[in-house]
Design a protein around this motif. Structure first.
Motif, PDB file in Angstrom:
ATOM      1  N   CYS A  31       0.848  -1.195   0.000  1.00 36.21           N
ATOM      2  CA  CYS A  31       0.000   0.000   0.000  1.00 36.21           C
ATOM      3  C   CYS A  31       0.882   1.243   0.000  1.00 36.21           C
ATOM      4  O   CYS A  31       1.495   1.587   1.030  1.00 36.21           O
ATOM      5  CB  CYS A  31      -0.930  -0.006   1.210  1.00 36.21           C
ATOM      6  N   SER A  32       0.960   1.927  -1.133  1.00 33.61           N
ATOM      7  CA  SER A  32       1.792   3.129  -1.241  1.00 33.61           C
ATOM      8  C   SER A  32       1.274   4.248  -0.354  1.00 33.61           C
ATOM      9  O   SER A  32       2.057   5.041   0.175  1.00 33.61           O
ATOM     10  CB  SER A  32       1.844   3.593  -2.702  1.00 33.61           C
ATOM     11  N   VAL A  33      -0.066   4.320  -0.171  1.00 32.26           N
ATOM     12  CA  VAL A  33      -0.639   5.381   0.667  1.00 32.26           C
ATOM     13  C   VAL A  33      -0.120   5.271   2.097  1.00 32.26           C
ATOM     14  O   VAL A  33       0.236   6.275   2.727  1.00 32.26           O
ATOM     15  CB  VAL A  33      -2.181   5.321   0.634  1.00 32.26           C
ATOM     16  N   ALA A  34      -0.069   4.056   2.636  1.00 30.28           N
ATOM     17  CA  ALA A  34       0.431   3.860   3.999  1.00 30.28           C
ATOM     18  C   ALA A  34       1.894   4.273   4.112  1.00 30.28           C
ATOM     19  O   ALA A  34       2.307   4.875   5.115  1.00 30.28           O
ATOM     20  CB  ALA A  34       0.259   2.399   4.396  1.00 30.28           C
ATOM     21  N   ILE A  35       2.681   3.953   3.089  1.00 31.05           N
ATOM     22  CA  ILE A  35       4.096   4.339   3.111  1.00 31.05           C
ATOM     23  C   ILE A  35       4.245   5.861   3.092  1.00 31.05           C
ATOM     24  O   ILE A  35       5.043   6.433   3.838  1.00 31.05           O
ATOM     25  CB  ILE A  35       4.835   3.709   1.915  1.00 31.05           C
ATOM     26  N   TYR A  36       3.439   6.532   2.245  1.00 32.98           N
ATOM     27  CA  TYR A  36       3.511   7.989   2.167  1.00 32.98           C
ATOM     28  C   TYR A  36       3.022   8.643   3.461  1.00 32.98           C
ATOM     29  O   TYR A  36       3.577   9.661   3.903  1.00 32.98           O
ATOM     30  CB  TYR A  36       2.695   8.499   0.974  1.00 32.98           C
ATOM     31  N   LEU A  37       1.987   8.080   4.081  1.00 34.17           N
ATOM     32  CA  LEU A  37       1.513   8.624   5.357  1.00 34.17           C
ATOM     33  C   LEU A  37       2.597   8.528   6.427  1.00 34.17           C
ATOM     34  O   LEU A  37       2.825   9.476   7.190  1.00 34.17           O
ATOM     35  CB  LEU A  37       0.266   7.866   5.818  1.00 34.17           C
ATOM     36  N   SER A  38       3.269   7.387   6.472  1.00 37.15           N
ATOM     37  CA  SER A  38       4.351   7.216   7.436  1.00 37.15           C
ATOM     38  C   SER A  38       5.490   8.194   7.166  1.00 37.15           C
ATOM     39  O   SER A  38       6.041   8.812   8.091  1.00 37.15           O
ATOM     40  CB  SER A  38       4.858   5.771   7.380  1.00 37.15           C
ATOM     41  N   LEU A  69       8.655  -0.928  -4.543  1.00 33.00           N
ATOM     42  CA  LEU A  69       7.731  -1.956  -4.056  1.00 33.00           C
ATOM     43  C   LEU A  69       6.459  -2.020  -4.884  1.00 33.00           C
ATOM     44  O   LEU A  69       5.590  -2.851  -4.625  1.00 33.00           O
ATOM     45  CB  LEU A  69       7.374  -1.701  -2.586  1.00 33.00           C
ATOM     46  N   SER A  70       6.339  -1.142  -5.868  1.00 30.00           N
ATOM     47  CA  SER A  70       5.150  -1.122  -6.720  1.00 30.00           C
ATOM     48  C   SER A  70       5.336  -2.037  -7.920  1.00 30.00           C
ATOM     49  O   SER A  70       6.393  -2.647  -8.112  1.00 30.00           O
ATOM     50  CB  SER A  70       4.879   0.312  -7.187  1.00 30.00           C
ATOM     51  N   GLU A  71       4.292  -2.110  -8.730  1.00 35.36           N
ATOM     52  CA  GLU A  71       4.360  -2.942  -9.933  1.00 35.36           C
ATOM     53  C   GLU A  71       5.050  -2.233 -11.093  1.00 35.36           C
ATOM     54  O   GLU A  71       5.293  -2.835 -12.134  1.00 35.36           O
ATOM     55  CB  GLU A  71       2.946  -3.359 -10.351  1.00 35.36           C
ATOM     56  N   THR A  72       5.377  -0.966 -10.914  1.00 31.21           N
ATOM     57  CA  THR A  72       6.023  -0.193 -11.986  1.00 31.21           C
ATOM     58  C   THR A  72       7.491   0.087 -11.684  1.00 31.21           C
ATOM     59  O   THR A  72       8.057   1.066 -12.159  1.00 31.21           O
ATOM     60  CB  THR A  72       5.284   1.147 -12.188  1.00 31.21           C
ATOM     61  N   GLU A  73       8.110  -0.746 -10.845  1.00 38.85           N
ATOM     62  CA  GLU A  73       9.512  -0.518 -10.476  1.00 38.85           C
ATOM     63  C   GLU A  73      10.401  -0.580 -11.708  1.00 38.85           C
ATOM     64  O   GLU A  73      10.136  -1.354 -12.649  1.00 38.85           O
ATOM     65  CB  GLU A  73       9.973  -1.539  -9.431  1.00 38.85           C
ATOM     66  N   PRO A  74      11.476   0.239 -11.762  1.00 37.15           N
ATOM     67  CA  PRO A  74      12.367   0.253 -12.942  1.00 37.15           C
ATOM     68  C   PRO A  74      13.124  -1.059 -13.130  1.00 37.15           C
ATOM     69  O   PRO A  74      13.443  -1.444 -14.242  1.00 37.15           O
ATOM     70  CB  PRO A  74      13.309   1.420 -12.657  1.00 37.15           C
ATOM     71  N   PHE A  75      13.465  -1.737 -12.038  1.00 41.06           N
ATOM     72  CA  PHE A  75      14.083  -3.061 -12.098  1.00 41.06           C
ATOM     73  C   PHE A  75      13.762  -3.789 -10.795  1.00 41.06           C
ATOM     74  O   PHE A  75      13.370  -3.178  -9.792  1.00 41.06           O
ATOM     75  CB  PHE A  75      15.598  -2.983 -12.326  1.00 41.06           C
ATOM     76  N   ASP A  76      13.892  -5.082 -10.792  1.00 42.02           N
ATOM     77  CA  ASP A  76      13.468  -5.913  -9.667  1.00 42.02           C
ATOM     78  C   ASP A  76      14.528  -5.902  -8.555  1.00 42.02           C
ATOM     79  O   ASP A  76      15.438  -6.725  -8.537  1.00 42.02           O
ATOM     80  CB  ASP A  76      13.213  -7.343 -10.146  1.00 42.02           C
ATOM     81  N   PHE A  77      14.405  -4.936  -7.652  1.00 43.70           N
ATOM     82  CA  PHE A  77      15.310  -4.827  -6.509  1.00 43.70           C
ATOM     83  C   PHE A  77      14.549  -4.105  -5.401  1.00 43.70           C
ATOM     84  O   PHE A  77      14.673  -2.904  -5.209  1.00 43.70           O
ATOM     85  CB  PHE A  77      16.565  -4.064  -6.902  1.00 43.70           C
ATOM     86  N   LYS A  78      13.757  -4.867  -4.654  1.00 45.43           N
ATOM     87  CA  LYS A  78      12.891  -4.265  -3.637  1.00 45.43           C
ATOM     88  C   LYS A  78      13.666  -3.575  -2.518  1.00 45.43           C
ATOM     89  O   LYS A  78      13.162  -2.679  -1.859  1.00 45.43           O
ATOM     90  CB  LYS A  78      11.949  -5.327  -3.057  1.00 45.43           C
ATOM     91  N   GLY A  79      14.897  -3.993  -2.293  1.00 42.27           N
ATOM     92  CA  GLY A  79      15.696  -3.395  -1.218  1.00 42.27           C
ATOM     93  C   GLY A  79      16.584  -2.249  -1.669  1.00 42.27           C
ATOM     94  O   GLY A  79      17.496  -1.858  -0.934  1.00 42.27           O
ATOM     95  N   PHE A  80      16.311  -1.678  -2.843  1.00 41.97           N
ATOM     96  CA  PHE A  80      17.190  -0.635  -3.375  1.00 41.97           C
ATOM     97  C   PHE A  80      17.226   0.599  -2.469  1.00 41.97           C
ATOM     98  O   PHE A  80      18.292   1.187  -2.249  1.00 41.97           O
ATOM     99  CB  PHE A  80      16.729  -0.231  -4.776  1.00 41.97           C
ATOM    100  N   SER A  81      16.078   0.994  -1.937  1.00 38.95           N
ATOM    101  CA  SER A  81      16.047   2.185  -1.066  1.00 38.95           C
ATOM    102  C   SER A  81      16.849   1.950   0.209  1.00 38.95           C
ATOM    103  O   SER A  81      17.507   2.859   0.725  1.00 38.95           O
ATOM    104  CB  SER A  81      14.604   2.563  -0.725  1.00 38.95           C
TER     105      SER A  81
END
Length: 469
Positions: free
Chosen positions: A62-69, A422-434
């Motif tokens: 949920c991107s909204v929850a991440i942005y709220l945090s 973490l979204s479906e539109t990530e530039p490449f498959d690396f969820k831990g990049f941030s």
């Protein structure tokens, strides 16, 4: 020779007893700090699930929850930049206890709201209350506790004392996390609110007040006490303290201005270096906090129990480090070496999270907190030794303000980065990049600490050569 050795042994034994007595005198502060952190950290394992259920029910991403945090952390940090140095300065003039009551009391309100209900409406009321409470609690409580310890412990033992204070906070973290592991979500917030109220009452009832008069070496450190030379040693301490106190002009009843704070931080290499390291390390730390739980939920399906287990390992490692390892190593290595070791452990800690290839890797990475726990007490000790007795509150408040500034930039930078990867539109498959980017911030802090160490060594060498010439 045997007679002299026996006398020295008795003096050292007496010094150790007096040292333990001084630390025991901080017992009420340790109890209040433990209860405060026990209450605060108890709700962390359940907050992610509560947020997701209120904002995006039935979903694991949920991107909204991440942005709220992220928005909450940014606004809280922005307010803490202004509030924390002011609260620290006021405590220098009006005492620590009176100012410590403010964050202890305000922290009860958001916990009480979720203790009543966790529906969407109550969650958003909690969200606003938590932002307001965070402005007053984010750095103020820690800053005031450090200043209180500096009032009662001499500079030579301050690293160990700050480590003990951090260890007590870590013990509250471990106890709160372990308690949350066995409580339901509703009971967790109810118990947390009750403990927060008990902490505020204990503080008001039992903690002796402390003003802005810090102990000098000879006054507080039994290793330096000597009845035959007490009168001769008091003068150098006061003169040294007066020299440090000249960094800030007399306040004459006014609050410190931004230029006063900048002057204080830039007046010495130790303070400016501590401020820089604090900024980059805190930026990486807040970046990790922004991304970690959501990353673990999306990557490995972590839930409340897994979050609690992970936080429990990290907290236990930090508690063990600060209560046992740091008090032993601090007198031997000094805060500069401990800072370098801590930053090295912090880099390893964050990078392992970012490249985790299995669900057990984050648990292994959390064990490196045993080293990264050295960082904050070492920085605070360096700052405390670099200012006078009437500047302990504002100096610690300025460092807390810098950490709060990093807590603003952290969410602004890492929240969209985390949501993107973490979204479906990530530039490449690396969820831990941030998280990997947060690790590079910690690496910068490590490199700066090495340069600081080299600069201080060169300065000491040139001073010795000049004296010999």
């Amino acid at each position: 020779m045997q007679f002299i050795s026996s006398i020295r042994g008795k003096e050292q034994g007496s010094a150790l007893a007096n040292t333990m007595k001084d630390f025991a005198g901080l017992g009420h502060l340790f109890v209040a700090s433990f209860l405060f952190h026990f209450s605060s950290f108890m709700v962390i394992p359940v907050l992610t699930d509560v947020t997701m259920e209120a904002v995006c029910p039935g979903r694991d991403e949920c991107s909204v929850a991440i942005y709220l945090s992220g928005f909450q952390n940014a606004v809280t940090g922005l307010g803490a930049i202004v509030v924390t140095p002011v609260v620290g300065n006021l405590s220098d003039r009006y005492g620590r206890k009176a100012l410590m009551t403010l964050p202890m009391t305000v922290a009860i309100v958001p916990l009480f709201i979720l203790a009543c209900n966790r529906s969407e409406v109550y969650f958003y009321v909690y969200y606003v209350a938590k932002i307001v409470a965070g402005i007053f609690c984010e750095g103020s409580m820690h800053c005031l506790c450090l200043a209180y310890v500096a009032d009662h412990v001499g500079p030579r033992r301050r690293a160990a004392a700050f480590g003990l204070l951090s260890g007590v906070s870590a013990a509250g973290f471990v106890s709160g996390t372990l308690t949350a592991r066995f409580l339901s979500t509703s009971s967790t917030f109810q118990v947390s609110a009750a403990v927060a109220a008990a902490a505020a009452l204990y503080l008001r009832a039992f903690l002796p007040d402390s003003g802005g008069v810090s102990c000098g070496d000879e006054a507080c450190d039994p290793l330096l006490q000597d009845s035959s030379c007490s009168s001769s040693t008091s003068s150098p301490t006061s003169s040294s303290d007066e020299e440090l106190s000249l960094r800030l002009p007399p306040q004459k009843g006014r609050l410190p201005s931004l230029s006063d704070m900048v002057t204080l931080l830039t007046d010495s290499l130790a303070l400016s270096g501590a401020a820089t390291v604090t900024f980059f390390y805190s930026l990486g730390e807040h970046g990790l906090q922004t991304a970690l739980l959501y990353y673990l939920k999306a990557q490995f399906g972590y839930s409340k129990d897994e979050f609690a287990n992970l936080l429990l390992i990290a907290g236990a490692a930090g508690m063990l480090s600060q209560l046992t390892v740091m008090p032993i190593l601090a007198p031997i290595l000094g805060e500069e070496i401990l800072l370098i070791l801590g930053l090295l452990g912090g880099c390893t800690h964050v990078f392992l999270y970012g490249i985790a290839w299995s669900y057990w890797v984050p648990y292994f990475a959390a064990a490196f907190v045993i080293l990264s726990a050295f960082v904050h007490p070492s920085i605070r000790t360096s700052v405390s030794k670099s200012v006078g007795s009437n500047e302990q509150g504002i100096a610690q408040g300025c460092i807390s303000g810098i950490s709060s500034f990093a807590s603003i930039l952290g969410p602004l930078i890492f929240t969209p980065l985390t949501a993107w990867f973490l979204s479906e539109t990530e530039p490449f498959d690396f969820k831990g990049f941030s998280i990997l980017c947060a690790g590079f911030c910690t690496l910068i802090a490590f490199i700066i600490s090495l340069r600081m160490r080299g600069a201080q060594s060169c300065k000491k060498l040139s001073t010795v050569q000049h004296e010999q010439a």
